[in-house]
Each structure stands twice: as structure tokens, then as C-alpha cells.
Motif scaffolding. Structure first.
Motif, PDB file in Angstrom:
ATOM      1  N   UNK A  58       0.833  -1.205   0.000  1.00  0.00           N
ATOM      2  CA  UNK A  58       0.000   0.000   0.000  1.00  0.00           C
ATOM      3  C   UNK A  58       0.867   1.254   0.000  1.00  0.00           C
ATOM      4  N   UNK A  59       1.951   1.236   0.783  1.00  0.00           N
ATOM      5  CA  UNK A  59       2.865   2.378   0.813  1.00  0.00           C
ATOM      6  C   UNK A  59       3.508   2.622  -0.536  1.00  0.00           C
ATOM      7  N   UNK A  60       3.886   1.540  -1.210  1.00  0.00           N
ATOM      8  CA  UNK A  60       4.486   1.661  -2.539  1.00  0.00           C
ATOM      9  C   UNK A  60       3.490   2.254  -3.530  1.00  0.00           C
ATOM     10  N   UNK A  61       2.262   1.801  -3.471  1.00  0.00           N
ATOM     11  CA  UNK A  61       1.228   2.318  -4.370  1.00  0.00           C
ATOM     12  C   UNK A  61       0.972   3.804  -4.105  1.00  0.00           C
ATOM     13  N   UNK A  62       0.913   4.184  -2.834  1.00  0.00           N
ATOM     14  CA  UNK A  62       0.674   5.591  -2.495  1.00  0.00           C
ATOM     15  C   UNK A  62       1.841   6.458  -2.962  1.00  0.00           C
ATOM     16  N   UNK A  63       3.068   6.012  -2.691  1.00  0.00           N
ATOM     17  CA  UNK A  63       4.233   6.789  -3.125  1.00  0.00           C
ATOM     18  C   UNK A  63       4.313   6.879  -4.649  1.00  0.00           C
ATOM     19  N   UNK A  64       3.995   5.791  -5.319  1.00  0.00           N
ATOM     20  CA  UNK A  64       3.972   5.813  -6.778  1.00  0.00           C
ATOM     21  C   UNK A  64       2.923   6.773  -7.313  1.00  0.00           C
ATOM     22  N   UNK A  65       1.758   6.790  -6.687  1.00  0.00           N
ATOM     23  CA  UNK A  65       0.701   7.708  -7.101  1.00  0.00           C
ATOM     24  C   UNK A  65       1.089   9.159  -6.870  1.00  0.00           C
ATOM     25  N   UNK A  66       1.669   9.440  -5.718  1.00  0.00           N
ATOM     26  CA  UNK A  66       2.096  10.811  -5.440  1.00  0.00           C
ATOM     27  C   UNK A  66       3.221  11.237  -6.380  1.00  0.00           C
ATOM     28  N   UNK A  67       4.161  10.336  -6.622  1.00  0.00           N
ATOM     29  CA  UNK A  67       5.262  10.644  -7.540  1.00  0.00           C
ATOM     30  C   UNK A  67       4.766  10.869  -8.951  1.00  0.00           C
ATOM     31  N   UNK A  68       3.834  10.055  -9.393  1.00  0.00           N
ATOM     32  CA  UNK A  68       3.262  10.215 -10.728  1.00  0.00           C
ATOM     33  C   UNK A  68       2.496  11.518 -10.864  1.00  0.00           C
ATOM     34  N   UNK A  69       1.774  11.880  -9.817  1.00  0.00           N
ATOM     35  CA  UNK A  69       1.031  13.138  -9.835  1.00  0.00           C
ATOM     36  C   UNK A  69       1.980  14.329  -9.887  1.00  0.00           C
ATOM     37  N   UNK A  70       3.049  14.270  -9.094  1.00  0.00           N
ATOM     38  CA  UNK A  70       4.040  15.357  -9.109  1.00  0.00           C
ATOM     39  C   UNK A  70       4.724  15.452 -10.464  1.00  0.00           C
ATOM     40  N   UNK A  71       5.067  14.324 -11.040  1.00  0.00           N
ATOM     41  CA  UNK A  71       5.711  14.315 -12.365  1.00  0.00           C
ATOM     42  C   UNK A  71       4.784  14.918 -13.417  1.00  0.00           C
ATOM     43  N   UNK A  72       3.519  14.526 -13.370  1.00  0.00           N
ATOM     44  CA  UNK A  72       2.552  15.055 -14.329  1.00  0.00           C
ATOM     45  C   UNK A  72       2.375  16.562 -14.151  1.00  0.00           C
ATOM     46  N   UNK A  73       2.330  17.022 -12.896  1.00  0.00           N
ATOM     47  CA  UNK A  73       2.196  18.453 -12.631  1.00  0.00           C
ATOM     48  C   UNK A  73       3.384  19.244 -13.155  1.00  0.00           C
ATOM     49  N   UNK A  74       4.600  18.709 -12.941  1.00  0.00           N
ATOM     50  CA  UNK A  74       5.793  19.394 -13.456  1.00  0.00           C
ATOM     51  C   UNK A  74       5.805  19.413 -14.984  1.00  0.00           C
ATOM     52  N   UNK A  75       5.406  18.308 -15.568  1.00  0.00           N
ATOM     53  CA  UNK A  75       5.354  18.222 -17.032  1.00  0.00           C
ATOM     54  C   UNK A  75       4.359  19.234 -17.587  1.00  0.00           C
ATOM     55  N   UNK A  76       3.229  19.354 -16.952  1.00  0.00           N
ATOM     56  CA  UNK A  76       2.211  20.302 -17.384  1.00  0.00           C
ATOM     57  C   UNK A  76       2.671  21.738 -17.212  1.00  0.00           C
ATOM     58  N   UNK A  77       3.332  22.017 -16.076  1.00  0.00           N
ATOM     59  CA  UNK A  77       3.818  23.371 -15.817  1.00  0.00           C
ATOM     60  C   UNK A  77       4.870  23.779 -16.853  1.00  0.00           C
ATOM     61  N   UNK A  78       5.787  22.877 -17.152  1.00  0.00           N
ATOM     62  CA  UNK A  78       6.808  23.174 -18.172  1.00  0.00           C
ATOM     63  C   UNK A  78       6.172  23.407 -19.531  1.00  0.00           C
ATOM     64  N   UNK A  79       5.156  22.628 -19.849  1.00  0.00           N
ATOM     65  CA  UNK A  79       4.459  22.786 -21.119  1.00  0.00           C
ATOM     66  C   UNK A  79       3.768  24.123 -21.228  1.00  0.00           C
TER      67      UNK A  79
END
Length: 56
Positions: free
Chosen positions: A29-50
Motif C-alpha cells: 500500500x505504501x508503494x502504491x501511495x508513493x507511486x501515485x504521489x510521484x506520478x502526480x508530481x511528475x505530471x504536474x511538473x510536465x504540465x507546468x513546463x508545457x
């Protein structure tokens, strides 16, 4: 005495298996939560750069 040892053995294995499954479940569960948070942060940074590139 033999019955007592059999009961204690089953109790020991039940507690051990229960603790291990609980630990693995918590780690999964911890791995899934960290993966979800990391993916969300990555997507947010990608969107901001775009959006910055489009403004320039």
C-alpha cells in the motif's frame, strides 16, 4: 503436554503468518501511495513546463 505443544505451534505459525501478511500488505500500500504521489508530481511538473513553453 503434547496437545499443548501442538496448540502453541499452531498459534505461533498463525501469528507469524498474520504479521508477515500484514507487513507485506502495508509495504504494498505504501508503494502504491508513493507511486501515485510521484506520478502526480511528475505530471504536474510536465504540465507546468508545457504551459511555460506555450507562453514564450
Amino acid at each position: 503436554m503434547n496437545t499443548f505443544m501442538a496448540i502453541m505451534s499452531q498459534l505461533f505459525w498463525g501469528v507469524t503468518v498474520g504479521a508477515l501478511s500484514s507487513t507485506f500488505s502495508l509495504l504494498a500500500k505504501g508503494t502504491i501511495v508513493l507511486g501515485g504521489l510521484g506520478g502526480t508530481a511528475w505530471y504536474g511538473l510536465k504540465r507546468r513546463r508545457g504551459s511555460r513553453k506555450r507562453k514564450d
